[in-house]
Design a protein around this motif. Structure first.
Motif, short mmCIF file in Angstrom:
data_model
loop_
_atom_site.label_atom_id
_atom_site.label_comp_id
_atom_site.label_asym_id
_atom_site.label_seq_id
_atom_site.Cartn_x
_atom_site.Cartn_y
_atom_site.Cartn_z
N GLU A 79 0.83 -1.20 0.00
CA GLU A 79 0.00 0.00 0.00
C GLU A 79 0.87 1.26 0.00
OE1 GLU A 79 -2.65 -0.41 3.33
OE2 GLU A 79 -3.86 -1.93 2.32
N GLN A 80 1.97 1.19 0.80
CA GLN A 80 2.88 2.34 0.83
C GLN A 80 3.53 2.54 -0.53
OE1 GLN A 80 5.71 1.64 3.93
NE2 GLN A 80 4.24 2.06 5.59
N ALA A 81 3.96 1.40 -1.12
CA ALA A 81 4.62 1.49 -2.43
C ALA A 81 3.64 2.03 -3.47
CB ALA A 81 5.16 0.13 -2.84
N LEU A 82 2.41 1.55 -3.43
CA LEU A 82 1.41 2.03 -4.38
C LEU A 82 1.11 3.52 -4.16
CD1 LEU A 82 -1.12 -0.95 -4.60
CD2 LEU A 82 0.45 -0.16 -6.37
N ALA A 83 1.06 3.88 -2.89
CA ALA A 83 0.79 5.30 -2.59
C ALA A 83 1.93 6.18 -3.09
CB ALA A 83 0.60 5.48 -1.09
N LYS A 84 3.16 5.70 -2.87
CA LYS A 84 4.31 6.47 -3.32
C LYS A 84 4.35 6.52 -4.84
CE LYS A 84 8.83 7.46 -1.75
NZ LYS A 84 9.87 7.19 -0.84
N LEU A 85 4.02 5.36 -5.45
CA LEU A 85 4.01 5.32 -6.91
C LEU A 85 2.95 6.27 -7.47
CD1 LEU A 85 5.32 3.94 -9.33
CD2 LEU A 85 3.62 2.16 -9.16
N ASN A 86 1.80 6.27 -6.83
CA ASN A 86 0.75 7.22 -7.25
C ASN A 86 1.21 8.66 -7.07
OD1 ASN A 86 -1.09 5.33 -8.12
ND2 ASN A 86 -2.09 5.16 -6.12
N GLN A 87 1.89 8.89 -5.95
CA GLN A 87 2.38 10.24 -5.69
C GLN A 87 3.39 10.65 -6.74
OE1 GLN A 87 4.42 10.56 -1.99
NE2 GLN A 87 5.04 12.67 -2.32
N VAL A 88 4.33 9.71 -7.03
CA VAL A 88 5.36 10.01 -8.01
C VAL A 88 4.72 10.17 -9.37
CG1 VAL A 88 7.36 9.00 -9.20
CG2 VAL A 88 7.22 8.93 -6.72
N SER A 89 3.76 9.33 -9.65
CA SER A 89 3.08 9.40 -10.94
C SER A 89 2.37 10.74 -11.08
CB SER A 89 2.12 8.23 -11.05
OG SER A 89 1.36 8.32 -12.21
N SER A 90 1.72 11.15 -10.03
CA SER A 90 1.02 12.43 -10.10
C SER A 90 2.01 13.58 -10.21
CB SER A 90 0.09 12.61 -8.92
OG SER A 90 0.82 12.69 -7.74
N GLU A 91 3.15 13.47 -9.50
CA GLU A 91 4.18 14.50 -9.61
C GLU A 91 4.71 14.56 -11.03
OE1 GLU A 91 7.28 13.91 -6.75
OE2 GLU A 91 5.95 14.32 -5.07
N LEU A 92 4.89 13.34 -11.60
CA LEU A 92 5.41 13.29 -12.96
C LEU A 92 4.41 13.91 -13.93
CD1 LEU A 92 7.10 9.80 -13.27
CD2 LEU A 92 8.21 12.02 -13.31
N ASN A 93 3.20 13.59 -13.72
CA ASN A 93 2.18 14.17 -14.60
C ASN A 93 2.13 15.68 -14.44
OD1 ASN A 93 1.36 11.84 -15.82
ND2 ASN A 93 -0.25 11.43 -14.33
N SER A 94 2.28 16.12 -13.22
CA SER A 94 2.19 17.55 -13.00
C SER A 94 3.48 18.27 -13.39
CB SER A 94 1.83 17.87 -11.57
OG SER A 94 2.86 17.46 -10.73
N SER A 95 4.60 17.70 -13.15
CA SER A 95 5.84 18.40 -13.44
C SER A 95 6.49 17.96 -14.74
CB SER A 95 6.82 18.23 -12.30
OG SER A 95 7.22 16.90 -12.22
N LYS A 96 6.15 16.91 -15.24
CA LYS A 96 6.65 16.39 -16.50
C LYS A 96 8.16 16.42 -16.49
CE LYS A 96 2.81 16.99 -19.38
NZ LYS A 96 2.32 17.11 -20.70
N THR A 97 8.73 15.72 -15.59
CA THR A 97 10.19 15.68 -15.47
C THR A 97 10.77 14.74 -16.50
OG1 THR A 97 10.00 13.95 -13.83
CG2 THR A 97 10.21 16.19 -13.02
N ASP A 98 12.02 14.78 -16.60
CA ASP A 98 12.67 13.95 -17.61
C ASP A 98 12.88 12.51 -17.11
OD1 ASP A 98 14.56 14.29 -15.79
OD2 ASP A 98 16.10 15.05 -17.12
N ARG A 99 13.44 11.74 -17.97
CA ARG A 99 13.60 10.30 -17.68
C ARG A 99 14.63 10.06 -16.58
NH1 ARG A 99 13.61 7.40 -23.52
NH2 ARG A 99 11.45 7.75 -23.94
N LYS A 100 15.65 10.83 -16.49
CA LYS A 100 16.68 10.65 -15.48
C LYS A 100 16.09 10.87 -14.10
CE LYS A 100 20.75 11.79 -18.13
NZ LYS A 100 21.88 12.66 -18.30
#
Length: 179
Positions: free
Chosen positions: A140-161
């Motif tokens: 659940e923690q990993a999924l939550a973090k993944l969702n958080q990172v995913s949402s951050e990625l969607n919002s910030s559109k960071t690069d692959r590195k």
């Protein structure tokens, strides 16, 4: 008819006279030898009877001796058989007692084993529950973090590195969380 049969005839009288003369002659000629033979026969008869009597006594004595020895032998065999029976009975009792002890020990060991197995199963079930809940939390923690990172990625559109670094940090967090 006259009674000729009842009166002795002259021939009969002559024949009896000649018979007695013949007996007398025989006595004269063979008398000493005949007396000697009769004495020897009587002596042999006495010796034979004496020998038979001695043999009979000896045979009776031997039969009594053999009978006594046989009775002693049979009594000894009976005593030995009685001792063997007693020994066999004693051993059978000991074996039965030992079998009862082993049976009791086996029953106790089985009861202890069952109790230990039940306790082990209970501990395993408890450990499985604990591990399941721990893994569920971490998932659940990993999924939550993944969702958080995913949402951050969607919002910030960071690069692959940046995304690779982020996933590496999530993986290391997961590894340290398991320990």
């Amino acid at each position: 008819m006259t009674d000729k049969k009842n009166t002795p005839s002259k021939n009969d009288k002559t024949s009896s006279d000649s018979q007695s003369e013949l007996d007398t002659l025989r006595q004269i000629v063979f008398g000493a030898a005949q007396d000697n033979i009769e004495k020897r026969i009587n002596t042999l008869e006495q010796q034979t009877l004496s020998s038979f009597s001695k043999m009979e006594q000896l045979l009776e004595k031997n039969v009594k001796t053999i009978k006594a020895q046989m009775e002693d032998g049979f009594n000894n065999l009976e005593d030995k058989l009685a001792l063997a029976d007693q020994s066999q009975d004693k051993r059978a009792t000991e074996i039965n007692n030992y079998a009862d002890q082993i049976s009791s020990a086996l029953e106790m060991a089985e009861a202890n084993s069952k109790q230990e197995n039940d306790e082990l199963h209970e501990r395993l079930n408890q450990e499985i529950k604990n591990l399941s809940s721990t893994f569920t939390e971490q998932l659940e923690q990993a999924l939550a973090k993944l969702n958080q990172v995913s949402s951050e990625l969607n919002s910030s559109k960071t690069d692959r590195k940046t995304l690779a670094k982020l996933l590496a940090s999530v993986a290391s967090d997961l590894e340290t969380g398991e320990d």
